[in-house]
Design a protein around this motif. Structure first.
Motif, PDB file in Angstrom:
ATOM      1  N   ASN A  73      -4.751 -19.935   1.777  1.00 54.90           N
ATOM      2  CA  ASN A  73      -6.042 -20.581   1.975  1.00 54.90           C
ATOM      3  C   ASN A  73      -6.956 -20.395   0.766  1.00 54.90           C
ATOM      4  O   ASN A  73      -7.049 -19.306   0.194  1.00 54.90           O
ATOM      5  N   PHE A  74      -7.651 -21.482   0.399  1.00 53.21           N
ATOM      6  CA  PHE A  74      -8.544 -21.474  -0.753  1.00 53.21           C
ATOM      7  C   PHE A  74      -9.862 -22.131  -0.342  1.00 53.21           C
ATOM      8  O   PHE A  74     -10.075 -23.321  -0.569  1.00 53.21           O
ATOM      9  N   PRO A  75     -10.766 -21.343   0.273  1.00 47.99           N
ATOM     10  CA  PRO A  75     -12.005 -21.917   0.827  1.00 47.99           C
ATOM     11  C   PRO A  75     -12.947 -22.502  -0.212  1.00 47.99           C
ATOM     12  O   PRO A  75     -13.795 -23.331   0.128  1.00 47.99           O
ATOM     13  N   ASN A  76     -12.819 -22.099  -1.491  1.00 36.47           N
ATOM     14  CA  ASN A  76     -13.744 -22.592  -2.523  1.00 36.47           C
ATOM     15  C   ASN A  76     -13.233 -23.833  -3.253  1.00 36.47           C
ATOM     16  O   ASN A  76     -13.950 -24.384  -4.081  1.00 36.47           O
ATOM     17  N   TRP A  77     -12.013 -24.270  -2.973  1.00 32.46           N
ATOM     18  CA  TRP A  77     -11.507 -25.471  -3.616  1.00 32.46           C
ATOM     19  C   TRP A  77     -12.228 -26.696  -3.054  1.00 32.46           C
ATOM     20  O   TRP A  77     -12.445 -26.808  -1.844  1.00 32.46           O
ATOM     21  N   TYR A  78     -12.572 -27.623  -3.937  1.00 33.87           N
ATOM     22  CA  TYR A  78     -13.285 -28.838  -3.542  1.00 33.87           C
ATOM     23  C   TYR A  78     -12.733 -30.009  -4.336  1.00 33.87           C
ATOM     24  O   TYR A  78     -12.520 -29.894  -5.543  1.00 33.87           O
ATOM     25  N   ASN A  79     -12.510 -31.130  -3.673  1.00 26.94           N
ATOM     26  CA  ASN A  79     -12.026 -32.340  -4.329  1.00 26.94           C
ATOM     27  C   ASN A  79     -13.030 -33.458  -4.077  1.00 26.94           C
ATOM     28  O   ASN A  79     -13.331 -33.786  -2.931  1.00 26.94           O
ATOM     29  N   ASP A  80     -13.537 -34.053  -5.159  1.00 24.20           N
ATOM     30  CA  ASP A  80     -14.655 -34.982  -5.053  1.00 24.20           C
ATOM     31  C   ASP A  80     -14.264 -36.343  -4.483  1.00 24.20           C
ATOM     32  O   ASP A  80     -14.894 -36.831  -3.546  1.00 24.20           O
ATOM     33  N   LYS A  81     -13.233 -36.961  -5.063  1.00 20.80           N
ATOM     34  CA  LYS A  81     -12.843 -38.296  -4.619  1.00 20.80           C
ATOM     35  C   LYS A  81     -11.342 -38.481  -4.763  1.00 20.80           C
ATOM     36  O   LYS A  81     -10.692 -37.819  -5.561  1.00 20.80           O
ATOM     37  N   PHE A  82     -10.816 -39.416  -3.980  1.00 17.71           N
ATOM     38  CA  PHE A  82      -9.412 -39.804  -4.051  1.00 17.71           C
ATOM     39  C   PHE A  82      -8.502 -38.610  -3.710  1.00 17.71           C
ATOM     40  O   PHE A  82      -8.972 -37.540  -3.364  1.00 17.71           O
ATOM     41  N   ALA A  83      -7.222 -38.804  -3.825  1.00 15.38           N
ATOM     42  CA  ALA A  83      -6.273 -37.767  -3.414  1.00 15.38           C
ATOM     43  C   ALA A  83      -5.970 -36.813  -4.563  1.00 15.38           C
ATOM     44  O   ALA A  83      -5.782 -37.255  -5.704  1.00 15.38           O
ATOM     45  N   PRO A  84      -5.903 -35.517  -4.293  1.00 14.17           N
ATOM     46  CA  PRO A  84      -5.500 -34.574  -5.344  1.00 14.17           C
ATOM     47  C   PRO A  84      -4.038 -34.788  -5.728  1.00 14.17           C
ATOM     48  O   PRO A  84      -3.251 -35.346  -4.957  1.00 14.17           O
ATOM     49  N   LYS A  85      -3.675 -34.324  -6.928  1.00 13.74           N
ATOM     50  CA  LYS A  85      -2.279 -34.342  -7.343  1.00 13.74           C
ATOM     51  C   LYS A  85      -1.608 -33.042  -6.917  1.00 13.74           C
ATOM     52  O   LYS A  85      -2.216 -31.973  -6.952  1.00 13.74           O
ATOM     53  N   VAL A  99       3.750 -24.042  -7.371  1.00 14.08           N
ATOM     54  CA  VAL A  99       2.900 -25.091  -6.806  1.00 14.08           C
ATOM     55  C   VAL A  99       1.749 -25.354  -7.771  1.00 14.08           C
ATOM     56  O   VAL A  99       1.040 -24.428  -8.163  1.00 14.08           O
ATOM     57  N   ILE A 100       1.582 -26.620  -8.160  1.00 12.44           N
ATOM     58  CA  ILE A 100       0.505 -27.003  -9.077  1.00 12.44           C
ATOM     59  C   ILE A 100      -0.369 -28.041  -8.383  1.00 12.44           C
ATOM     60  O   ILE A 100       0.133 -29.057  -7.885  1.00 12.44           O
ATOM     61  N   VAL A 101      -1.668 -27.769  -8.335  1.00  9.29           N
ATOM     62  CA  VAL A 101      -2.619 -28.661  -7.679  1.00  9.29           C
ATOM     63  C   VAL A 101      -3.670 -29.089  -8.694  1.00  9.29           C
ATOM     64  O   VAL A 101      -4.275 -28.243  -9.362  1.00  9.29           O
ATOM     65  N   ALA A 102      -3.891 -30.385  -8.826  1.00  7.81           N
ATOM     66  CA  ALA A 102      -4.941 -30.914  -9.709  1.00  7.81           C
ATOM     67  C   ALA A 102      -6.005 -31.567  -8.844  1.00  7.81           C
ATOM     68  O   ALA A 102      -5.755 -32.563  -8.170  1.00  7.81           O
ATOM     69  N   LEU A 103      -7.206 -30.993  -8.846  1.00  3.34           N
ATOM     70  CA  LEU A 103      -8.316 -31.478  -8.047  1.00  3.34           C
ATOM     71  C   LEU A 103      -9.292 -32.267  -8.924  1.00  3.34           C
ATOM     72  O   LEU A 103      -9.422 -32.010 -10.120  1.00  3.34           O
ATOM     73  N   ILE A 104      -9.995 -33.203  -8.303  1.00  2.00           N
ATOM     74  CA  ILE A 104     -11.013 -33.986  -8.997  1.00  2.00           C
ATOM     75  C   ILE A 104     -12.350 -33.289  -8.786  1.00  2.00           C
ATOM     76  O   ILE A 104     -12.867 -33.244  -7.664  1.00  2.00           O
ATOM     77  N   SER A 105     -12.905 -32.725  -9.859  1.00  2.00           N
ATOM     78  CA  SER A 105     -14.162 -31.984  -9.735  1.00  2.00           C
ATOM     79  C   SER A 105     -15.380 -32.892  -9.862  1.00  2.00           C
ATOM     80  O   SER A 105     -16.476 -32.533  -9.412  1.00  2.00           O
ATOM     81  N   GLY A 106     -15.213 -34.045 -10.488  1.00  2.00           N
ATOM     82  CA  GLY A 106     -16.312 -34.998 -10.614  1.00  2.00           C
ATOM     83  C   GLY A 106     -15.775 -36.385 -10.891  1.00  2.00           C
ATOM     84  O   GLY A 106     -14.765 -36.537 -11.575  1.00  2.00           O
ATOM     85  N   ALA A 107     -16.419 -37.407 -10.354  1.00  2.00           N
ATOM     86  CA  ALA A 107     -15.935 -38.773 -10.547  1.00  2.00           C
ATOM     87  C   ALA A 107     -17.102 -39.745 -10.504  1.00  2.00           C
ATOM     88  O   ALA A 107     -18.091 -39.525  -9.814  1.00  2.00           O
ATOM     89  N   GLY A 108     -16.976 -40.815 -11.282  1.00  2.00           N
ATOM     90  CA  GLY A 108     -18.003 -41.848 -11.327  1.00  2.00           C
ATOM     91  C   GLY A 108     -17.598 -42.903 -12.329  1.00  2.00           C
ATOM     92  O   GLY A 108     -16.431 -42.993 -12.716  1.00  2.00           O
ATOM     93  N   VAL A 109     -18.552 -43.712 -12.767  1.00  2.00           N
ATOM     94  CA  VAL A 109     -18.270 -44.751 -13.745  1.00  2.00           C
ATOM     95  C   VAL A 109     -17.918 -44.088 -15.081  1.00  2.00           C
ATOM     96  O   VAL A 109     -18.710 -43.343 -15.642  1.00  2.00           O
ATOM     97  N   ALA A 110     -16.702 -44.351 -15.575  1.00  2.00           N
ATOM     98  CA  ALA A 110     -16.212 -43.788 -16.842  1.00  2.00           C
ATOM     99  C   ALA A 110     -16.238 -42.264 -16.829  1.00  2.00           C
ATOM    100  O   ALA A 110     -16.398 -41.626 -17.866  1.00  2.00           O
ATOM    101  N   GLY A 182     -14.254 -34.405 -22.550  1.00  2.00           N
ATOM    102  CA  GLY A 182     -14.450 -33.962 -21.185  1.00  2.00           C
ATOM    103  C   GLY A 182     -14.831 -35.000 -20.161  1.00  2.00           C
ATOM    104  O   GLY A 182     -14.804 -34.724 -18.960  1.00  2.00           O
ATOM    105  N   ALA A 183     -15.212 -36.216 -20.576  1.00  2.00           N
ATOM    106  CA  ALA A 183     -15.624 -37.209 -19.585  1.00  2.00           C
ATOM    107  C   ALA A 183     -14.439 -37.688 -18.749  1.00  2.00           C
ATOM    108  O   ALA A 183     -14.585 -37.987 -17.567  1.00  2.00           O
ATOM    109  N   MET A 184     -13.255 -37.797 -19.381  1.00  2.00           N
ATOM    110  CA  MET A 184     -12.047 -38.206 -18.678  1.00  2.00           C
ATOM    111  C   MET A 184     -10.991 -37.125 -18.881  1.00  2.00           C
ATOM    112  O   MET A 184     -10.657 -36.783 -20.019  1.00  2.00           O
TER     113      MET A 184
END
Length: 240
Positions: A73-85, A99-110, A182-184
């Motif tokens: 369990n990882f209570p502090n993990w957060y994914n902003d949008k769409f599905a994690p990898k 096990v490798i997890v890639a989370l989206i920490s921020g998302a928006g236009v560009a 860092g933007a993408m």
């Protein structure tokens, strides 16, 4: 696989209605293997129509969880949008899948910033998974890359390798801003090796001039950037 499809059904219903009245556990990503003990599920609480938090990594389990499972369990993990990898592959060369997890920490236009988490598998003698540190893409770039701008010329220096980029040839609006990253961002696996990618821009993130590819290696304590390469972007062709 009853439990898996029940979780998926909950996820579909919540996404369809767009309403969440209480925390609901959903399967955000999964890897199904030929054997139950190599099935991997990434489970989290639904925050809203897109975001999820409070993740659990489940390794093992299948039809009615025959054979047991490992839960982390990882209570502090957060994914902003769409599905994690989610990946399940040996990336430190010890013959055991990690096990490798890639989370989206921020998302928006560009904008799409990522963070990655690695659970190394160990057997001593029992199987267990332990999260280990991963150097962020930004930290790796700060440590290994030097960038500067003089007039219209952008210099990217990586070790003894020097790249010169003419900002004018991209046809962007005039700018006096220095290059930045860092933007993408993205993380991926290639032949059992973890890589991170980030864009290089001037007036982030609109004026894209190239990208940096970070190669990671296990040093016994963490996954740290071993090398970085730069690839210049292709200027946009004028529309006819």
């Amino acid at each position: 696989m009853k439990k898996f499809f029940i979780c998926l059904l909950i996820m579909v219903l919540v996404c369809h209605t767009g309403k969440v009245h209480a925390a609901q556990r959903v399967v955000t990503s999964h890897i199904i293997s030929d054997v139950w003990y190599e099935n991997v599920f990434l489970i989290a609480d639904k925050v809203d129509n897109m975001a999820t938090k409070n993740f659990t990594v489940q390794v093992g389990g299948g039809v009615d969880s025959v054979g047991g499972e490992y839960l982390y369990n990882f209570p502090n993990w957060y994914n902003d949008k769409f599905a994690p990898k989610l990946f399940y592959e040996d990336i430190n060369g010890d013959g055991l899948k990690d096990v490798i997890v890639a989370l989206i920490s921020g998302a928006g236009v560009a904008l799409s910033t990522k963070e990655t988490h690695v659970l190394n598998q160990a057997r001593d003698p029992y199987t267990r998974y332990e999260e280990v540190p991963v150097e962020s893409i930004n930290d790796a770039v700060k440590r290994l890359v030097k960038m500067e701008r003089k007039g219209n010329e952008i210099t990217v220096l990586i070790g003894k390798k020097k790249y010169l980029v003419d900002f004018l040839k991209f046809g962007y609006q005039p700018s006096v801003d220095p290059p930045g990253v860092g933007a993408m961002e993205d993380y991926k696996l290639e032949n059992g090796v973890l890589y991170g990618d980030t864009n290089v821009s001037v007036s982030i993130p609109e004026a894209f001039i190239g990208s940096l590819k970070v190669k990671y290696a296990w040093d016994g304590k963490m996954y740290k950037a071993e090398s970085i390469t730069f690839k210049e972007a292709e200027p946009l062709k004028p529309s006819s």
